[in-house]
Design a protein around this motif. Sequence first.
Motif, mmCIF file in Angstrom:
data_model
loop_
_atom_site.group_PDB
_atom_site.id
_atom_site.type_symbol
_atom_site.label_atom_id
_atom_site.label_comp_id
_atom_site.label_asym_id
_atom_site.label_seq_id
_atom_site.Cartn_x
_atom_site.Cartn_y
_atom_site.Cartn_z
ATOM 1 N N SER A 102 21.923 -14.570 39.509
ATOM 2 C CA SER A 102 21.618 -13.253 38.954
ATOM 3 C C SER A 102 21.553 -12.186 40.045
ATOM 4 N N TYR A 103 21.136 -12.545 41.264
ATOM 5 C CA TYR A 103 21.159 -11.583 42.365
ATOM 6 C C TYR A 103 22.595 -11.229 42.731
ATOM 7 N N LEU A 104 23.466 -12.225 42.746
ATOM 8 C CA LEU A 104 24.869 -11.972 43.086
ATOM 9 C C LEU A 104 25.571 -11.158 42.003
ATOM 10 N N LEU A 105 25.123 -11.255 40.759
ATOM 11 C CA LEU A 105 25.712 -10.469 39.676
ATOM 12 C C LEU A 105 25.300 -8.999 39.737
ATOM 13 N N GLY A 106 24.183 -8.703 40.389
ATOM 14 C CA GLY A 106 23.671 -7.336 40.441
ATOM 15 C C GLY A 106 24.545 -6.410 41.268
ATOM 16 N N SER A 107 24.529 -5.146 40.872
ATOM 17 C CA SER A 107 25.290 -4.120 41.572
ATOM 18 C C SER A 107 24.358 -3.355 42.512
ATOM 19 N N SER A 108 24.893 -2.891 43.638
ATOM 20 C CA SER A 108 24.069 -2.121 44.577
ATOM 21 C C SER A 108 24.392 -0.627 44.529
ATOM 22 N N GLU A 109 25.096 -0.201 43.486
ATOM 23 C CA GLU A 109 25.428 1.219 43.351
ATOM 24 C C GLU A 109 24.179 2.042 43.061
ATOM 25 N N ILE A 111 21.672 4.549 41.409
ATOM 26 C CA ILE A 111 21.388 4.948 40.034
ATOM 27 C C ILE A 111 20.883 6.387 40.068
ATOM 28 N N SER A 112 21.460 7.245 39.246
ATOM 29 C CA SER A 112 21.017 8.640 39.178
ATOM 30 C C SER A 112 19.798 8.751 38.281
ATOM 31 N N ILE A 113 18.692 9.189 38.859
ATOM 32 C CA ILE A 113 17.453 9.371 38.108
ATOM 33 C C ILE A 113 17.055 10.834 38.260
ATOM 34 N N ILE A 114 16.928 11.514 37.149
ATOM 35 C CA ILE A 114 16.608 12.940 37.170
ATOM 36 C C ILE A 114 15.219 13.149 37.762
ATOM 37 N N GLY A 115 15.115 13.988 38.771
ATOM 38 C CA GLY A 115 13.835 14.324 39.386
ATOM 39 C C GLY A 115 13.395 13.362 40.477
ATOM 40 N N TYR A 116 14.200 12.346 40.790
ATOM 41 C CA TYR A 116 13.825 11.384 41.829
ATOM 42 C C TYR A 116 14.712 11.582 43.042
ATOM 43 N N GLU A 117 14.095 11.761 44.201
ATOM 44 C CA GLU A 117 14.845 12.017 45.424
ATOM 45 C C GLU A 117 14.756 10.883 46.436
ATOM 46 N N GLY A 118 14.056 9.801 46.111
ATOM 47 C CA GLY A 118 13.862 8.708 47.052
ATOM 48 C C GLY A 118 15.099 7.842 47.202
ATOM 49 N N ASN A 119 14.970 6.798 48.012
ATOM 50 C CA ASN A 119 16.106 5.909 48.253
ATOM 51 C C ASN A 119 15.874 4.505 47.686
ATOM 52 N N GLN A 120 14.924 4.347 46.783
ATOM 53 C CA GLN A 120 14.669 3.036 46.204
ATOM 54 C C GLN A 120 15.454 2.802 44.920
ATOM 55 N N ASN A 121 16.450 3.620 44.667
ATOM 56 C CA ASN A 121 17.311 3.427 43.509
ATOM 57 C C ASN A 121 18.742 3.101 43.941
ATOM 58 N N GLU A 122 18.854 2.458 45.102
ATOM 59 C CA GLU A 122 20.163 2.063 45.607
ATOM 60 C C GLU A 122 20.019 0.821 46.483
ATOM 61 N N GLY A 123 21.114 0.148 46.703
ATOM 62 C CA GLY A 123 21.127 -0.994 47.610
ATOM 63 C C GLY A 123 20.389 -2.207 47.098
ATOM 64 N N VAL A 124 19.566 -2.776 47.963
ATOM 65 C CA VAL A 124 18.864 -4.026 47.670
ATOM 66 C C VAL A 124 17.901 -3.866 46.500
ATOM 67 N N TRP A 125 17.254 -2.701 46.371
ATOM 68 C CA TRP A 125 16.278 -2.506 45.304
ATOM 69 C C TRP A 125 16.943 -2.584 43.936
ATOM 70 N N VAL A 126 18.131 -2.015 43.819
ATOM 71 C CA VAL A 126 18.844 -2.082 42.539
ATOM 72 C C VAL A 126 19.263 -3.515 42.257
ATOM 73 N N LYS A 127 19.721 -4.214 43.285
ATOM 74 C CA LYS A 127 20.121 -5.612 43.100
ATOM 75 C C LYS A 127 18.929 -6.473 42.683
ATOM 76 N N LEU A 128 17.760 -6.233 43.282
ATOM 77 C CA LEU A 128 16.570 -6.993 42.902
ATOM 78 C C LEU A 128 16.149 -6.691 41.464
ATOM 79 N N THR A 129 16.210 -5.419 41.094
ATOM 80 C CA THR A 129 15.864 -5.051 39.725
ATOM 81 C C THR A 129 16.797 -5.715 38.729
ATOM 82 N N GLU A 130 18.094 -5.663 39.021
ATOM 83 C CA GLU A 130 19.049 -6.308 38.120
ATOM 84 C C GLU A 130 18.884 -7.824 38.143
ATOM 85 N N MET A 131 18.492 -8.397 39.281
ATOM 86 C CA MET A 131 18.244 -9.829 39.348
ATOM 87 C C MET A 131 17.123 -10.209 38.385
#
Length: 157
Positions: A102-109, A111-131
């Motif tokens: 499931s981690y390998l199936l996750g994408s690291s692209e 994610i556009s979140i309105i009003g969020y300027e941080g960097n926790q919506n890309e890379g490893v964090w997105v892959k972990l969430t999708e995992m």
Amino acid sequence: MNKAIKIIGLTLILASFALLIAFFASLSQGSESIVSAAGEDMHVPILTDTILYWTYILFVLAIVVTLAFAFYKFIKSFISNPSSALKSLIPIILFAGIFVVSYLLGSSEKISIIGYEGNQNEGVWVKLTEMFLYTTYSLMVILVVTIFGARIYTNLK
């Protein structure tokens, strides 16, 4: 040993209830104010951080105790019956496999979140969430198949 475990458990329960009572008693006494990502003021009760930290402590404690007892049981069973103990590792290996796939199936692209300027919506964090999402979906499917499979098996038997 049993008496010590009962005392520790009772102490944790009483501390949790005391903290919850203090939290609900302090709701009307005011709150802190933080600014949300959208720029709006949000009111947070006074003991919110304390409740969250206590929850984290209990969660970590539950994981540590569960792993310690599982390891103890595995060692005890390995001493008496090694082949049976090694067979008990199969579900753990299957769960680890589900997590890896499931981690390998996750994408690291990103994610556009309105009003969020941080960097926790890309890379490893997105892959972990999708995992975690894919793992949840997989385990739910396995659960449903197991329930129906067990019912069919008992009817045929």
